[in-house]
Design a protein around this motif. Sequence first.
Motif, PDB file in Angstrom:
ATOM      1  N   GLU A 101       8.416  -7.767  41.598  1.00  0.00           N
ATOM      2  CA  GLU A 101       8.904  -7.578  40.230  1.00  0.00           C
ATOM      3  C   GLU A 101      10.159  -6.702  40.208  1.00  0.00           C
ATOM      4  O   GLU A 101      10.332  -5.868  39.330  1.00  0.00           O
ATOM      5  CB  GLU A 101       7.796  -6.999  39.345  1.00  0.00           C
ATOM      6  N   PHE A 104      12.618 -10.524  40.150  1.00  0.00           N
ATOM      7  CA  PHE A 104      11.879 -11.510  39.367  1.00  0.00           C
ATOM      8  C   PHE A 104      10.752 -10.829  38.599  1.00  0.00           C
ATOM      9  O   PHE A 104      10.349  -9.713  38.906  1.00  0.00           O
ATOM     10  CB  PHE A 104      11.292 -12.582  40.294  1.00  0.00           C
ATOM     11  N   ASP A 105      10.240 -11.551  37.597  1.00  0.00           N
ATOM     12  CA  ASP A 105       9.041 -11.090  36.901  1.00  0.00           C
ATOM     13  C   ASP A 105       8.190 -12.315  36.588  1.00  0.00           C
ATOM     14  O   ASP A 105       8.482 -13.423  37.039  1.00  0.00           O
ATOM     15  CB  ASP A 105       9.377 -10.278  35.649  1.00  0.00           C
ATOM     16  N   HIS A 106       7.139 -12.125  35.817  1.00  0.00           N
ATOM     17  CA  HIS A 106       6.210 -13.229  35.611  1.00  0.00           C
ATOM     18  C   HIS A 106       6.674 -14.214  34.537  1.00  0.00           C
ATOM     19  O   HIS A 106       5.956 -15.160  34.231  1.00  0.00           O
ATOM     20  CB  HIS A 106       4.823 -12.670  35.315  1.00  0.00           C
ATOM     21  N   SER A 107       7.881 -14.023  34.011  1.00  0.00           N
ATOM     22  CA  SER A 107       8.485 -15.102  33.236  1.00  0.00           C
ATOM     23  C   SER A 107       9.067 -16.167  34.160  1.00  0.00           C
ATOM     24  O   SER A 107       9.270 -17.310  33.763  1.00  0.00           O
ATOM     25  CB  SER A 107       9.582 -14.560  32.314  1.00  0.00           C
ATOM     26  N   ASN A 108       9.327 -15.774  35.425  1.00  0.00           N
ATOM     27  CA  ASN A 108       9.806 -16.723  36.432  1.00  0.00           C
ATOM     28  C   ASN A 108       9.593 -16.085  37.803  1.00  0.00           C
ATOM     29  O   ASN A 108      10.304 -15.164  38.182  1.00  0.00           O
ATOM     30  CB  ASN A 108      11.284 -17.045  36.238  1.00  0.00           C
TER      31      ASN A 108
END
Length: 332
Positions: A101, A104-108
């Motif tokens: 993270e 990137f993060d948990h949106s992509n």
Amino acid sequence: MARLVAGYGSSHSPMLAARVEDWVDGAFVPRDRARQFVDFEGHPCRYDDLLARAPSDAAERIDPQALRQRHANVQAAIARLRDDIAAAKLDALIVIGDDQEELFDHSNMPAIGVYYGETIGNAQSGPAKGPLDRARMRFQEADGDVDYPVHAGLARHLIDALQGDGFDLSAMAKTAPGKFEGHAISYVHRFLMGSVPVPVVPVFLNAYYPPNQPTPARCMALGEAIRRAIDAFDPDTRIGILASGGLSHFLVDEGFDHAVIDAFKRHDSGFFRTAPLHKLMSGSSEIRNWICLAGAVGELDLDWVSYSPGYRTPALTGTGLCFASFRPGAAS
């Protein structure tokens, strides 16, 4: 053909940036008390569970003298790896690492990504709040943001070659505003390179976060495809490849760590392709980066390896701290 002249593997735990006093004084205990763990069979557990079933020799494994010796051993291994990278006179170093993270993060959260910009930036360090923050800040820059060189030509070639080999990739020419290279890459810049850094090609694996973690077989295949891409590049380019991260953590699994090392010694591709998923959970998921390395180094021999079981608490939490160097004909 271009030349893969060297391969490397290196842990990148904040333990490596911590002072020996932090190891001895138990600086990691509060953080590990609050952490969720996965045991050797893949079952979730907490610190107190591990403490209750710690072996009878646990106190010996975290004896201050043992901790001081391990700290010295890992610092010597880092220095040796840094010297090896300098001596190889590389034109480019492909770095395989995970992103936690940071970019990137948990949106992509891509399964595999390649960075192909001309440079990649590392952030200036901030104020440290205690010994663990102080260790983490050593992965960043003391005197302002720094842009490090990327071998953009090799990166673009790698993207084209991997797509031709059946890999669907995320590709990045720059970072988003306020985003910088993650710890897997900044560790390499800050600890393994000198004042004139080797241009890197960052390759990101989503080792850490379900549900789209590459399987061991896919990691092995990716490494093999990277090697084919290297072989098809400019023949005058001296290229190295490095796996950043691992081995087991946040519970030290000496047995599986040594199995990984032994598989490298045997060139045992079958071991890597079929590595059990329950051994690749939590921080141990970074072993995927080493599996990818195994696919890339192929016939290169293991020149040397240094392994220290980085125990840091009475529950025997910590990191399997491993450093390795591969070169052609090292075993002959």
